[in-house]
Design an enzyme around this catalytic site. Structure first.
Site, mmCIF file in Angstrom:
data_model
loop_
_atom_site.group_PDB
_atom_site.id
_atom_site.type_symbol
_atom_site.label_atom_id
_atom_site.label_comp_id
_atom_site.label_asym_id
_atom_site.label_seq_id
_atom_site.Cartn_x
_atom_site.Cartn_y
_atom_site.Cartn_z
ATOM 1 C CB SER A 127 -0.900 0.001 1.245
ATOM 2 O OG SER A 127 -1.543 1.242 1.413
ATOM 3 C CE1 TYR A 151 -3.835 -2.223 5.271
ATOM 4 C CE2 TYR A 151 -3.144 -0.150 4.276
ATOM 5 C CZ TYR A 151 -3.617 -1.444 4.150
ATOM 6 O OH TYR A 151 -3.871 -1.959 2.899
ATOM 7 C CE LYS A 155 -1.289 -4.292 3.242
ATOM 8 N NZ LYS A 155 -1.528 -5.599 2.565
#
Length: 327
Positions: A127, A151, A155
């Protein structure tokens, strides 16, 4: 060819599965079997004549990763993750699903490689959340990853693992840093970035949508159709051309919320725009401040990855793919 798709019940997973079933071949090889996996049971693709296995699996559960690769799939698409907003609200769940599940998969492949030389292609969806402010615009390929969300951190860690496991020869991995996918079909999810789709998708069908940020917020986008194209290209590309830096920022379209709304006005008319209701959300606005405004994506473009050039085109792709080609 046997393909394993982890996260097959999600939006991108469903579209990827449908595309593979429709094509029937990948890189000149017939797709003979697909194993579709998610925490909810995926649907079997229409029109696929090969073997289909549907499984309900939590990749972060002990032993599941090892079991999934027992059949030695040639190609693994790892799409499974919980989204940004949920990962921020539930710290433990975010790290368990987004990091531990990925590490278990990579280690299962590593152990199998040591046993019998198993070496699949692994396409991992990363991402642009791996980058955090302060950010230049556009962001060059050489810019460092400094995520400002849990998040994004999860990643970024997985990107490092993918690079190292590929360097060691355990698998041929490629990380696809997806732009924010817009317009996402279906209902709103828990992604903090979901409003980018909501303010277009709902008004196009006569429903109200909430806008939690200001019109000057700029972000990086690509359509679901482009996302599937990125994954297919990543599965077939010569990794020797990619080199040791296995994680690529995908091409996309940089636009402000205001520019999105103007595109909606051109395609859907004033009535659609009037259905956007502004309700500022402080948490989302804080998160937005660290999001990537746009990328050069030179490496990916040179390697043949492509995306839309205008938001009008993104809206029309949604109308074609989700609304039967007309409003």
């Amino acid at each position: 060819m046997h393909i394993l798709i982890i996260g097959a019940a999600g939006m991108v997973g469903r579209k990827l599965t449908a595309r593979l079933a429709r094509d029937g071949y990948l890189n000149g090889r017939a797709i003979e079997a697909m194993t579709l996996v998610d925490v909810i049971t995926p649907e079997a693709p229409m029109g696929f004549t090969g073997k289909t296995v549907l499984e309900t699996v939590d990749l972060s559960a002990a032993g599941e990763a090892e079991r999934l690769i027992t059949g030695r799939p040639d190609l693994i698409f790892h799409l499974a993750a919980i989204v940004s907003g949920e990962a921020e609200l539930d710290f433990d769940k975010g790290y368990r699903i987004n990091l531990d599940g990925t590490r278990y998969l990579f280690d299962a492949i590593r152990i199998a490689h040591g046993q019998d030389g198993y070496k699949p292609r692994v396409v991992f969806t990363s991402s642009i959340a791996a980058f955090g402010a302060p950010l230049p615009y556009p962001i060059p390929d050489e810019f460092h990853t400094t995520p400002l969300t849990s998040y994004g951190t999860q990643k970024a860690i997985c990107e490092l693992l993918l690079t190292d496991y590929s360097r060691r020869g355990f698998f041929d991995g490629i990380g696809i840093r997806l732009p924010t996918i817009c317009i996402r079909p279906g209902k709103p999810n828990k992604a903090a970035s979901g409003f980018f789709s909501n303010i277009l998708r709902e008004p196009l069908v006569g429903q109200e949508a909430v806008l939690p940020v200001s019109d000057d917020v700029r972000h990086w986008h690509a359509s679901p159709r482009s996302a599937v194209g990125f994954l297919i290209h990543g599965a077939t590309i010569d990794v020797e051309k990619v080199g040791p830096r296995r994680n690529l920022s995908m091409p996309g379209l940089s636009a402000t919320v205001g520019e999105q709304i103007e595109a909606l006005r051109r395609v859907g008319g004033e009535k659609a725009v009037s259905l956007i209701r502004r309700e500022p959300d402080e948490m989302i606005m804080r998160m937005c401040a660290g999001w990537a405004p746009g990328f050069e994506a030179k490496r990916a473009i040179e390697l043949g990855f492509t995306a839309e050039k205008s938001f009008d085109e993104i809206i029309r792709v949604h109308i074609e793919d989700e609304l039967g080609g007309k409003l």
